[in-house]
Scaffold this motif. Sequence first.
Motif, PDB file in Angstrom:
ATOM      1  N   GLY A 281     -20.277  -1.792 -23.620  1.00  0.00           N
ATOM      2  CA  GLY A 281     -18.969  -1.861 -24.252  1.00  0.00           C
ATOM      3  C   GLY A 281     -18.832  -3.164 -24.455  1.00  0.00           C
ATOM      4  O   GLY A 281     -17.465  -3.559 -24.815  1.00  0.00           O
ATOM      5  N   GLU A 282     -19.605  -4.185 -23.864  1.00  0.00           N
ATOM      6  CA  GLU A 282     -19.465  -5.515 -24.415  1.00  0.00           C
ATOM      7  C   GLU A 282     -20.667  -6.156 -24.892  1.00  0.00           C
ATOM      8  O   GLU A 282     -21.691  -5.710 -24.807  1.00  0.00           O
ATOM      9  CB  GLU A 282     -18.846  -6.391 -23.143  1.00  0.00           C
TER      10      GLU A 282
ATOM     11  N   SER B 166     -12.025 -11.479 -24.457  1.00  0.00           N
ATOM     12  CA  SER B 166     -13.208 -12.374 -24.198  1.00  0.00           C
ATOM     13  C   SER B 166     -13.111 -12.847 -22.846  1.00  0.00           C
ATOM     14  O   SER B 166     -12.113 -13.276 -22.397  1.00  0.00           O
ATOM     15  CB  SER B 166     -13.660 -13.380 -25.374  1.00  0.00           C
TER      16      SER B 166
ATOM     17  N   ILE C  55     -19.501  -4.710 -31.123  1.00  0.00           N
ATOM     18  CA  ILE C  55     -19.253  -5.076 -30.062  1.00  0.00           C
ATOM     19  C   ILE C  55     -18.840  -3.524 -29.118  1.00  0.00           C
ATOM     20  O   ILE C  55     -19.187  -3.133 -28.039  1.00  0.00           O
ATOM     21  CB  ILE C  55     -17.854  -6.073 -29.948  1.00  0.00           C
TER      22      ILE C  55
ATOM     23  N   TYR D 176     -18.738 -13.460 -23.431  1.00  0.00           N
ATOM     24  CA  TYR D 176     -18.636 -11.899 -23.892  1.00  0.00           C
ATOM     25  C   TYR D 176     -17.324 -11.447 -24.520  1.00  0.00           C
ATOM     26  O   TYR D 176     -16.251 -11.970 -24.109  1.00  0.00           O
ATOM     27  CB  TYR D 176     -18.902 -11.144 -22.292  1.00  0.00           C
ATOM     28  N   TYR D 177     -17.482 -10.339 -25.203  1.00  0.00           N
ATOM     29  CA  TYR D 177     -16.353  -9.842 -26.077  1.00  0.00           C
ATOM     30  C   TYR D 177     -16.414  -8.213 -25.902  1.00  0.00           C
ATOM     31  O   TYR D 177     -17.505  -7.840 -25.623  1.00  0.00           O
ATOM     32  CB  TYR D 177     -16.515 -10.347 -27.428  1.00  0.00           C
ATOM     33  N   TRP D 178     -15.407  -7.856 -25.648  1.00  0.00           N
ATOM     34  CA  TRP D 178     -15.002  -6.356 -25.480  1.00  0.00           C
ATOM     35  C   TRP D 178     -13.990  -5.767 -26.405  1.00  0.00           C
ATOM     36  O   TRP D 178     -13.110  -6.658 -26.487  1.00  0.00           O
ATOM     37  CB  TRP D 178     -15.085  -5.941 -23.962  1.00  0.00           C
TER      38      TRP D 178
ATOM     39  N   LYS E  25     -17.029   1.921 -23.129  1.00  0.00           N
ATOM     40  CA  LYS E  25     -18.196   2.226 -22.485  1.00  0.00           C
ATOM     41  C   LYS E  25     -18.978   3.656 -22.290  1.00  0.00           C
ATOM     42  O   LYS E  25     -18.421   4.592 -22.055  1.00  0.00           O
ATOM     43  CB  LYS E  25     -17.935   1.841 -20.885  1.00  0.00           C
TER      44      LYS E  25
ATOM     45  N   VAL F  31      -9.684  -7.575 -29.481  1.00  0.00           N
ATOM     46  CA  VAL F  31     -10.908  -7.710 -28.329  1.00  0.00           C
ATOM     47  C   VAL F  31     -10.350  -8.587 -27.184  1.00  0.00           C
ATOM     48  O   VAL F  31      -9.234  -9.553 -27.524  1.00  0.00           O
ATOM     49  CB  VAL F  31     -12.037  -8.244 -28.965  1.00  0.00           C
TER      50      VAL F  31
END
Lengths: 126, 126
Positions: free
Chosen positions: A59-60, A92, A53, A100-102, B123, A90
């Motif tokens: 970044g996601e 989401s 991730i 989406y996850y970051w 990012k 994380v």
Amino acid sequence: MSKQAGLPVLEQDEAVCCAPMVREPLGEEAAAELSRMFKALSDPIRLRLLSLIASHEGGEACVCDLIGPFDVSQPTISHHLKVLREAGLVGSERRGTWVYYWVLPEALAKLSALLEIPAVSAKAPA
Amino acid sequence: MSKQAGLPVLEQDEAVCCAPMVREPLGEEAAAELSRMFKALSDPIRLRLLSLIASHEGGEACVCDLIGPFDVSQPTISHHLKVLREAGLVGSERRGTWVYYWVLPEALAKLSALLEIPAVSAKAPA
DNA sequence: AACTTGTTTCGACGTCTATCGATACAGCCG
DNA sequence: CGGCTGTATCGATAGACGTCGAAACAAGTT
């Protein structure tokens, strides 16, 4: 609180942690919270998920990007993602069809700072 | 051993890890090794033990210093210390009657570096 | 509305883990 | 030597965890 500062005292973060643990013993509460985060990192699949991730473009990553690299079932991946999310590592969001996850950088930074070795070392090797 | 000290050796990434995981996905092997270390940190008692040892005067502590602060039995503490040792996070040695434990700084440094956030955020432009 | 694809939840199962008391082992001392 | 203190190991037990397939839920498409 009878805590008067002559020293920087830090007061570091909100409630819990974040100066190197090498400096002073962790309190029970701090240890409990931190151990929950480390527990989330204590599984190889979750560790790889997190790095996938984090290193993903933008970044996601959506879940669909995350199931391919693993040999386990998709529900299992979903479970691991949930563990990471509940540990605060994380975030989401669903966007249309995909979720989406970051990574939450403050969380990683907190753990990283905790493990940091302040100066030369805690003890020189003999 | 042609290993003579000029430097703290480092050699960090030999096989596994150590650049921030945010930069590139972890391989399976690296994830497996690292997850073992994080698992050792995933228990509040072990976390507090580690910080007690690390912050103890001289950088090391004998077991007798480590059982007092906890509500669990002495065998349980001994078990947790063993887990920390087998994870490569601490070293130990018997000196006379007592057994001393100390933190292995390279191990903490490795984990800390892994979790580090390189620049501003996860990012990264392509 | 029905179908399709992406994701999460549910229930079950086997394995791993934290903990304990009892016991064994290691050094010191009288 | 025998006893004492500090530490590790053993065996048992209760609970947590990773995994699966099945099913539910969400959103887009026909």
